[in-house]
Design a protein around this motif. Structure first.
Motif, PDB file in Angstrom:
ATOM      1  N   ASP A  14       0.838  -1.188   0.000  1.00 21.25           N
ATOM      2  CA  ASP A  14       0.000   0.000   0.000  1.00 21.25           C
ATOM      3  C   ASP A  14       0.876   1.242   0.000  1.00 21.25           C
ATOM      4  O   ASP A  14       2.098   1.174   0.203  1.00 21.25           O
ATOM      5  N   SER A  15       0.268   2.382  -0.210  1.00 26.54           N
ATOM      6  CA  SER A  15       1.045   3.616  -0.267  1.00 26.54           C
ATOM      7  C   SER A  15       1.390   4.086   1.146  1.00 26.54           C
ATOM      8  O   SER A  15       0.647   3.847   2.106  1.00 26.54           O
ATOM      9  N   LEU A  16       2.519   4.761   1.244  1.00 23.04           N
ATOM     10  CA  LEU A  16       2.927   5.313   2.526  1.00 23.04           C
ATOM     11  C   LEU A  16       1.910   6.347   3.004  1.00 23.04           C
ATOM     12  O   LEU A  16       1.613   6.429   4.206  1.00 23.04           O
ATOM     13  N   GLU A  17       1.364   7.098   2.087  1.00 18.10           N
ATOM     14  CA  GLU A  17       0.375   8.127   2.442  1.00 18.10           C
ATOM     15  C   GLU A  17      -0.855   7.500   3.103  1.00 18.10           C
ATOM     16  O   GLU A  17      -1.381   8.025   4.102  1.00 18.10           O
ATOM     17  N   GLU A  18      -1.320   6.352   2.571  1.00 24.90           N
ATOM     18  CA  GLU A  18      -2.471   5.660   3.171  1.00 24.90           C
ATOM     19  C   GLU A  18      -2.130   5.164   4.569  1.00 24.90           C
ATOM     20  O   GLU A  18      -2.949   5.243   5.497  1.00 24.90           O
ATOM     21  N   ALA A  19      -0.921   4.634   4.731  1.00 25.62           N
ATOM     22  CA  ALA A  19      -0.497   4.125   6.035  1.00 25.62           C
ATOM     23  C   ALA A  19      -0.428   5.243   7.059  1.00 25.62           C
ATOM     24  O   ALA A  19      -0.839   5.069   8.217  1.00 25.62           O
ATOM     25  N   PHE A  28      -4.015   0.100  12.929  1.00 22.26           N
ATOM     26  CA  PHE A  28      -2.791  -0.646  12.675  1.00 22.26           C
ATOM     27  C   PHE A  28      -2.303  -0.443  11.245  1.00 22.26           C
ATOM     28  O   PHE A  28      -3.092  -0.216  10.320  1.00 22.26           O
ATOM     29  N   VAL A  29      -0.994  -0.584  11.055  1.00 13.47           N
ATOM     30  CA  VAL A  29      -0.410  -0.868   9.755  1.00 13.47           C
ATOM     31  C   VAL A  29       0.577  -2.013   9.971  1.00 13.47           C
ATOM     32  O   VAL A  29       0.935  -2.341  11.112  1.00 13.47           O
ATOM     33  N   VAL A  30       0.998  -2.631   8.881  1.00 17.00           N
ATOM     34  CA  VAL A  30       2.069  -3.635   8.932  1.00 17.00           C
ATOM     35  C   VAL A  30       3.286  -3.058   8.229  1.00 17.00           C
ATOM     36  O   VAL A  30       3.163  -2.468   7.150  1.00 17.00           O
ATOM     37  N   ILE A  31       4.452  -3.210   8.834  1.00 17.05           N
ATOM     38  CA  ILE A  31       5.708  -2.815   8.199  1.00 17.05           C
ATOM     39  C   ILE A  31       6.555  -4.064   7.979  1.00 17.05           C
ATOM     40  O   ILE A  31       6.796  -4.832   8.913  1.00 17.05           O
ATOM     41  N   LEU A  32       6.994  -4.249   6.735  1.00 15.97           N
ATOM     42  CA  LEU A  32       7.898  -5.345   6.375  1.00 15.97           C
ATOM     43  C   LEU A  32       9.330  -4.833   6.368  1.00 15.97           C
ATOM     44  O   LEU A  32       9.598  -3.744   5.860  1.00 15.97           O
ATOM     45  N   ASP A  33      10.248  -5.625   6.916  1.00 17.19           N
ATOM     46  CA  ASP A  33      11.644  -5.219   6.822  1.00 17.19           C
ATOM     47  C   ASP A  33      12.336  -5.971   5.691  1.00 17.19           C
ATOM     48  O   ASP A  33      11.707  -6.739   4.949  1.00 17.19           O
ATOM     49  N   HIS A  34      13.625  -5.716   5.521  1.00 14.39           N
ATOM     50  CA  HIS A  34      14.379  -6.316   4.418  1.00 14.39           C
ATOM     51  C   HIS A  34      14.413  -7.834   4.572  1.00 14.39           C
ATOM     52  O   HIS A  34      14.690  -8.342   5.666  1.00 14.39           O
ATOM     53  N   LEU A 188       6.037  10.982  10.968  1.00  9.06           N
ATOM     54  CA  LEU A 188       5.371  11.371   9.721  1.00  9.06           C
ATOM     55  C   LEU A 188       3.876  11.581   9.937  1.00  9.06           C
ATOM     56  O   LEU A 188       3.247  12.386   9.247  1.00  9.06           O
ATOM     57  N   ALA A 189       3.302  10.847  10.901  1.00 10.01           N
ATOM     58  CA  ALA A 189       1.878  10.971  11.197  1.00 10.01           C
ATOM     59  C   ALA A 189       1.594  12.061  12.230  1.00 10.01           C
ATOM     60  O   ALA A 189       0.457  12.213  12.675  1.00 10.01           O
ATOM     61  N   ILE A 228       9.844  -1.016   5.069  1.00  8.07           N
ATOM     62  CA  ILE A 228      10.869  -0.080   5.526  1.00  8.07           C
ATOM     63  C   ILE A 228      11.461   0.659   4.328  1.00  8.07           C
ATOM     64  O   ILE A 228      11.788   1.842   4.418  1.00  8.07           O
ATOM     65  N   GLY A 229      11.566  -0.034   3.183  1.00  8.60           N
ATOM     66  CA  GLY A 229      12.088   0.598   1.979  1.00  8.60           C
ATOM     67  C   GLY A 229      11.280   1.811   1.549  1.00  8.60           C
ATOM     68  O   GLY A 229      11.827   2.801   1.056  1.00  8.60           O
ATOM     69  N   GLN A 230       9.960   1.752   1.731  1.00  6.14           N
ATOM     70  CA  GLN A 230       9.123   2.900   1.368  1.00  6.14           C
ATOM     71  C   GLN A 230       9.406   4.105   2.261  1.00  6.14           C
ATOM     72  O   GLN A 230       9.413   5.247   1.794  1.00  6.14           O
ATOM     73  N   LEU A 231       9.629   3.843   3.545  1.00  5.68           N
ATOM     74  CA  LEU A 231       9.993   4.927   4.445  1.00  5.68           C
ATOM     75  C   LEU A 231      11.343   5.516   4.057  1.00  5.68           C
ATOM     76  O   LEU A 231      11.532   6.740   4.053  1.00  5.68           O
ATOM     77  N   CYS A 232      12.289   4.635   3.717  1.00  7.55           N
ATOM     78  CA  CYS A 232      13.605   5.108   3.284  1.00  7.55           C
ATOM     79  C   CYS A 232      13.490   5.915   1.992  1.00  7.55           C
ATOM     80  O   CYS A 232      14.141   6.961   1.835  1.00  7.55           O
ATOM     81  N   GLU A 233      12.677   5.442   1.059  1.00 10.82           N
ATOM     82  CA  GLU A 233      12.484   6.159  -0.201  1.00 10.82           C
ATOM     83  C   GLU A 233      11.932   7.559   0.065  1.00 10.82           C
ATOM     84  O   GLU A 233      12.372   8.541  -0.547  1.00 10.82           O
ATOM     85  N   HIS A 234      10.973   7.650   0.972  1.00  8.93           N
ATOM     86  CA  HIS A 234      10.384   8.954   1.301  1.00  8.93           C
ATOM     87  C   HIS A 234      11.438   9.917   1.835  1.00  8.93           C
ATOM     88  O   HIS A 234      11.388  11.127   1.563  1.00  8.93           O
ATOM     89  N   LEU A 235      12.398   9.366   2.598  1.00 12.39           N
ATOM     90  CA  LEU A 235      13.445  10.189   3.204  1.00 12.39           C
ATOM     91  C   LEU A 235      14.676  10.329   2.307  1.00 12.39           C
ATOM     92  O   LEU A 235      15.603  11.064   2.643  1.00 12.39           O
TER      93      LEU A 235
END
Length: 242
Positions: A14-19, A28-34, A188-189, A228-235
Protein backbone atom coordinates in the motif's frame (compact mmCIF):
# COMPACT_ATOMS: atom_id res chain seq x y z
CA UNK A 1 21.74 10.68 -0.82
CA UNK A 2 22.11 7.30 -2.53
CA UNK A 3 19.60 5.74 -4.89
CA UNK A 4 16.87 3.81 -3.10
CA UNK A 5 16.48 0.29 -4.45
CA UNK A 6 13.00 -1.00 -3.65
CA UNK A 7 12.57 -4.64 -2.66
CA UNK A 8 10.12 -6.93 -4.46
CA UNK A 9 8.24 -8.86 -1.77
CA UNK A 10 6.04 -10.64 -4.30
CA UNK A 11 2.92 -8.92 -2.92
CA UNK A 12 1.09 -5.64 -3.33
CA UNK A 13 2.24 -2.88 -1.00
CA UNK A 14 0.00 0.00 0.00
CA UNK A 15 1.05 3.62 -0.27
CA UNK A 16 2.93 5.31 2.53
CA UNK A 17 0.37 8.13 2.44
CA UNK A 18 -2.47 5.66 3.17
CA UNK A 19 -0.50 4.13 6.04
CA UNK A 20 0.18 7.54 7.57
CA UNK A 21 -3.55 8.36 7.48
CA UNK A 22 -4.42 5.08 9.20
CA UNK A 23 -1.81 5.58 11.93
CA UNK A 24 -3.12 9.10 12.53
CA UNK A 25 -6.62 7.65 12.87
CA UNK A 26 -5.46 5.13 15.48
CA UNK A 27 -5.38 2.05 13.24
CA UNK A 28 -2.79 -0.65 12.68
CA UNK A 29 -0.41 -0.87 9.76
CA UNK A 30 2.07 -3.63 8.93
CA UNK A 31 5.71 -2.82 8.20
CA UNK A 32 7.90 -5.34 6.37
CA UNK A 33 11.64 -5.22 6.82
CA UNK A 34 14.38 -6.32 4.42
CA UNK A 35 14.13 -10.06 3.59
CA UNK A 36 17.84 -10.52 4.32
CA UNK A 37 17.65 -8.73 7.66
CA UNK A 38 15.07 -10.23 10.05
CA UNK A 39 12.62 -10.89 7.23
CA UNK A 40 9.51 -10.23 9.29
CA UNK A 41 6.35 -8.17 9.31
CA UNK A 42 5.10 -6.35 12.39
CA UNK A 43 1.77 -4.86 13.41
CA UNK A 44 2.44 -1.25 14.41
CA UNK A 45 0.15 1.46 15.80
CA UNK A 46 0.41 4.69 17.78
CA UNK A 47 0.95 3.78 21.45
CA UNK A 48 -1.09 6.76 22.62
CA UNK A 49 -4.10 5.56 20.62
CA UNK A 50 -3.94 1.80 21.09
CA UNK A 51 -6.95 0.21 22.83
CA UNK A 52 -7.51 -3.02 24.76
CA UNK A 53 -9.29 -4.47 21.71
CA UNK A 54 -6.24 -3.68 19.57
CA UNK A 55 -3.88 -5.32 22.06
CA UNK A 56 -6.12 -8.39 22.11
CA UNK A 57 -6.09 -8.43 18.30
CA UNK A 58 -2.29 -8.34 18.26
CA UNK A 59 -1.92 -11.23 20.68
CA UNK A 60 -4.47 -13.27 18.72
CA UNK A 61 -3.27 -12.63 15.16
CA UNK A 62 0.37 -11.57 15.48
CA UNK A 63 1.44 -14.00 18.23
CA UNK A 64 4.91 -12.47 18.56
CA UNK A 65 7.09 -12.74 21.64
CA UNK A 66 5.82 -9.65 23.47
CA UNK A 67 4.13 -6.28 23.20
CA UNK A 68 6.90 -3.78 22.43
CA UNK A 69 6.84 -0.01 22.47
CA UNK A 70 9.27 1.88 20.25
CA UNK A 71 10.52 5.03 21.96
CA UNK A 72 13.27 7.64 21.81
CA UNK A 73 16.10 8.06 24.31
CA UNK A 74 14.41 11.17 25.65
CA UNK A 75 11.23 9.24 26.41
CA UNK A 76 13.26 6.45 28.05
CA UNK A 77 14.81 9.04 30.35
CA UNK A 78 11.49 10.77 31.03
CA UNK A 79 9.84 7.50 32.08
CA UNK A 80 12.88 6.18 33.97
CA UNK A 81 13.59 3.21 31.71
CA UNK A 82 17.30 2.29 31.88
CA UNK A 83 18.93 -0.31 29.60
CA UNK A 84 18.33 -3.94 30.50
CA UNK A 85 22.10 -4.47 30.26
CA UNK A 86 25.08 -2.26 29.36
CA UNK A 87 25.43 -1.83 25.59
CA UNK A 88 28.84 -3.54 25.65
CA UNK A 89 27.12 -6.74 26.84
CA UNK A 90 24.34 -6.67 24.21
CA UNK A 91 24.56 -9.95 22.27
CA UNK A 92 21.15 -9.71 20.56
CA UNK A 93 21.51 -10.31 16.81
CA UNK A 94 20.42 -6.80 15.77
CA UNK A 95 21.80 -5.02 18.88
CA UNK A 96 18.27 -3.99 19.78
CA UNK A 97 18.28 -1.37 22.54
CA UNK A 98 15.96 -3.07 25.04
CA UNK A 99 14.98 -1.07 28.11
CA UNK A 100 13.59 -2.06 31.49
CA UNK A 101 10.12 -3.54 31.09
CA UNK A 102 7.11 -1.79 32.61
CA UNK A 103 3.46 -2.09 33.63
CA UNK A 104 0.78 0.40 34.48
CA UNK A 105 0.79 1.19 38.19
CA UNK A 106 -2.99 0.73 38.29
CA UNK A 107 -3.19 -2.89 37.19
CA UNK A 108 -2.98 -6.23 38.94
CA UNK A 109 -0.86 -8.73 36.97
CA UNK A 110 -0.20 -6.21 34.17
CA UNK A 111 -0.87 -8.89 31.57
CA UNK A 112 -4.47 -8.24 30.54
CA UNK A 113 -5.19 -6.47 27.27
CA UNK A 114 -6.53 -3.44 29.14
CA UNK A 115 -3.48 -3.25 31.39
CA UNK A 116 -1.03 -3.57 28.52
CA UNK A 117 -2.99 -1.01 26.48
CA UNK A 118 -2.85 1.37 29.42
CA UNK A 119 0.90 0.83 29.77
CA UNK A 120 1.40 1.59 26.08
CA UNK A 121 -0.81 4.68 26.36
CA UNK A 122 1.27 5.92 29.30
CA UNK A 123 4.48 5.57 27.30
CA UNK A 124 2.72 7.41 24.49
CA UNK A 125 2.08 10.35 26.81
CA UNK A 126 -1.56 9.68 27.75
CA UNK A 127 -3.16 8.08 30.78
CA UNK A 128 -6.44 6.46 29.69
CA UNK A 129 -8.51 4.85 32.48
CA UNK A 130 -10.21 1.68 31.26
CA UNK A 131 -13.07 -0.12 32.92
CA UNK A 132 -11.70 -3.55 33.73
CA UNK A 133 -12.93 -6.62 35.52
CA UNK A 134 -11.44 -6.68 38.07
CA UNK A 135 -11.16 -2.89 38.10
CA UNK A 136 -7.72 -1.32 37.86
CA UNK A 137 -6.52 0.32 41.04
CA UNK A 138 -6.96 3.97 40.13
CA UNK A 139 -5.53 6.48 42.54
CA UNK A 140 -7.69 9.54 42.12
CA UNK A 141 -11.31 10.56 41.78
CA UNK A 142 -10.65 11.88 38.28
CA UNK A 143 -9.23 8.52 37.21
CA UNK A 144 -12.34 6.78 38.50
CA UNK A 145 -14.46 9.21 36.48
CA UNK A 146 -12.63 8.24 33.30
CA UNK A 147 -10.67 11.48 32.84
CA UNK A 148 -7.91 11.22 30.22
CA UNK A 149 -4.78 13.12 31.22
CA UNK A 150 -1.10 13.44 30.42
CA UNK A 151 0.98 10.60 31.84
CA UNK A 152 4.10 10.70 34.02
CA UNK A 153 6.77 8.22 35.01
CA UNK A 154 4.87 7.70 38.28
CA UNK A 155 2.10 5.96 36.32
CA UNK A 156 4.44 3.00 35.71
CA UNK A 157 5.90 0.20 37.79
CA UNK A 158 9.00 -1.66 36.71
CA UNK A 159 9.53 -4.42 35.61
CA UNK A 160 6.41 -5.46 33.74
CA UNK A 161 4.82 -6.98 30.65
CA UNK A 162 5.49 -4.26 28.05
CA UNK A 163 8.98 -4.03 26.52
CA UNK A 164 10.24 -0.54 25.61
CA UNK A 165 12.88 -0.40 22.86
CA UNK A 166 14.87 2.75 22.07
CA UNK A 167 15.40 3.74 18.44
CA UNK A 168 18.83 4.71 17.16
CA UNK A 169 19.10 8.51 17.53
CA UNK A 170 20.08 8.67 13.86
CA UNK A 171 16.78 7.08 12.90
CA UNK A 172 16.55 5.21 9.59
CA UNK A 173 19.69 6.97 8.40
CA UNK A 174 21.66 4.99 10.99
CA UNK A 175 19.67 1.77 11.50
CA UNK A 176 16.88 0.37 9.37
CA UNK A 177 15.00 -1.75 11.85
CA UNK A 178 11.37 -1.90 12.88
CA UNK A 179 12.16 0.28 15.90
CA UNK A 180 13.41 3.19 13.79
CA UNK A 181 10.63 2.62 11.25
CA UNK A 182 7.96 2.71 13.95
CA UNK A 183 9.26 5.93 15.46
CA UNK A 184 9.75 7.42 11.98
CA UNK A 185 6.21 6.54 10.94
CA UNK A 186 4.82 8.17 14.09
CA UNK A 187 6.77 11.33 13.26
CA UNK A 188 5.37 11.37 9.72
CA UNK A 189 1.88 10.97 11.20
CA UNK A 190 2.51 13.89 13.59
CA UNK A 191 2.12 11.65 16.64
CA UNK A 192 3.85 13.37 19.57
CA UNK A 193 5.63 11.90 21.37
CA UNK A 194 6.47 9.49 18.52
CA UNK A 195 5.86 6.21 20.36
CA UNK A 196 4.70 3.06 18.55
CA UNK A 197 3.33 -0.23 19.85
CA UNK A 198 4.49 -3.34 17.99
CA UNK A 199 4.29 -7.11 17.70
CA UNK A 200 5.86 -9.50 15.18
CA UNK A 201 3.53 -11.61 13.01
CA UNK A 202 3.86 -15.39 13.20
CA UNK A 203 2.12 -18.13 11.27
CA UNK A 204 -0.46 -20.21 13.20
CA UNK A 205 2.21 -22.92 13.60
CA UNK A 206 4.57 -20.47 15.31
CA UNK A 207 7.00 -19.93 12.43
CA UNK A 208 7.80 -16.44 11.14
CA UNK A 209 5.14 -15.24 8.70
CA UNK A 210 6.09 -14.52 5.09
CA UNK A 211 4.78 -11.62 2.96
CA UNK A 212 2.03 -13.61 1.18
CA UNK A 213 0.49 -14.76 4.48
CA UNK A 214 0.82 -11.25 5.90
CA UNK A 215 -0.90 -9.74 2.85
CA UNK A 216 -3.85 -12.15 3.18
CA UNK A 217 -4.15 -11.45 6.91
CA UNK A 218 -3.95 -7.69 6.38
CA UNK A 219 -6.55 -7.74 3.59
CA UNK A 220 -8.92 -9.76 5.77
CA UNK A 221 -8.76 -7.07 8.46
CA UNK A 222 -8.41 -4.01 6.19
CA UNK A 223 -4.88 -3.20 7.34
CA UNK A 224 -2.34 -1.41 5.14
CA UNK A 225 1.01 -3.09 4.42
CA UNK A 226 4.14 -1.03 3.74
CA UNK A 227 7.88 -1.65 3.85
CA UNK A 228 10.87 -0.08 5.53
CA UNK A 229 12.09 0.60 1.98
CA UNK A 230 9.12 2.90 1.37
CA UNK A 231 9.99 4.93 4.45
CA UNK A 232 13.60 5.11 3.28
CA UNK A 233 12.48 6.16 -0.20
CA UNK A 234 10.38 8.95 1.30
CA UNK A 235 13.44 10.19 3.20
CA UNK A 236 15.84 9.65 0.27
CA UNK A 237 17.90 7.07 2.14
CA UNK A 238 19.66 4.10 0.51
CA UNK A 239 18.29 0.80 1.76
CA UNK A 240 20.86 -1.19 3.72
CA UNK A 241 20.89 -4.98 3.73
CA UNK A 242 21.99 -5.01 7.38
Amino acid sequence: MGVVKMIDYGIRLDSLEEAIKDVSAGRFVVILDHPSREGEGDFIAAAAKVTPDMINFMTKYARGAFIATFITENIANTYNLPPQIPSSFNEESSRTNFRLTADTRYGKSGCSAAERAQTANILGGRFVPYECKPALRYSSENDLKGVVRSSTSQDLVRPGHVVPIVANPGGLYARQGHTESGVGLMELANISPPVAVDMEILNPDGTMAKPKYIRRLADKHNIKVISIGQLCEHLGISVKVK
